[in-house]
Design a protein around this motif. Structure first.
Motif: not given
Length: 218
Positions: A136-140, A163-169, A171-180, A186-193
């Motif tokens: 998560q630290a690497r991706m962020v 890595p995308i799940k961890a980055a979204v978590a 950004a949302l302020g969600t604990p890493l233990d809930h990132f699953q 596959p082929g999806s897009v998530s967007v962070i501003s």
């Protein structure tokens, strides 16, 4: 006469498009990790072409990809449509699964450690590989670097599910233990501003169909 001073302009917001690679022949069956030589399936190639179509109308400033073949192949149609060069970014790599690399998910699910992976990932390190907090630290960190390099721009980052799940978590302020609990297809897009020094906004998660041309870094 009293002089008036105008307020400084707000810092620019950067749109980060987090794209999971398209489907491969092992998707949902094997934990391929960083194994080289894994390519997109026919359906995965169709997903990458569809993604390039969805980008029409969105002024993308840069394209970065995990160096693995499946992510680069997913990014290639987008690079062709936008006319942009594709840049490898090791920060976007899949998690290093260590000794679990290449194992089938069915076999891994039988291990007692699998429950830790699913329910307490913040405490788990893959044998001979990364821990989830390290991933998560690497991706962020990689995404913050892209934001700093392209302030106010639109940056497409082609990566992998965890890595995308961890980055979204993050950004949302969600604990890493809930990132699953976050699902990234596959082929999806998530967007962070993202703007430096401020909390991020999550504009989209796991989008697989709608056009992206109307996105704004609000």
């Amino acid at each position: 006469m009293t002089e008036t001073t105008s307020a400084p302009p707000p810092p620019p917001r950067t749109l980060l498009l987090l794209v999971r690679h398209g489907e491969t022949p092992t998707t949902g069956m094997v934990l391929p990790g960083r194994t080289p030589g894994l390519h997109l399936s026919n359906h995965g190639r169709a997903q990458s072409e569809r993604l390039a179509e969805r980008l029409q109308g969105l002024a993308v400033d840069a394209i970065y990809s995990s160096p693995l073949e499946r992510t680069r192949e997913t990014a290639a149609p987008a690079a062709a449509v936008t006319g942009l060069a594709m840049h490898d970014d090791a920060g976007l790599l899949e998690c290093d699964f260590g000794e679990w690399t290449g194992a089938t998910l069915a076999d891994l699910a039988k291990l007692p450690q699998w429950q830790t992976v699913q329910n307490s990932p913040s405490t788990f390190r893959f044998p001979g590989g990364e821990s989830f907090p390290e991933m998560q630290a690497r991706m962020v960190g990689a995404l913050k670097g892209r934001c700093a390099a392209h302030p106010g721009g639109v940056v497409a980052c082609f990566s992998h599910a965890d890595p995308i799940k961890a980055a979204v978590a993050h950004a949302l302020g969600t604990p890493l233990d809930h990132f699953q609990r976050i699902f990234i297809s596959p082929g999806s897009v998530s967007v962070i501003s993202l703007v430096e020094g401020r909390p991020p906004d999550v504009l989209m998660v796991n989008s697989t169909q709608e056009p992206l041309g109307g996105l704004r870094a609000t």
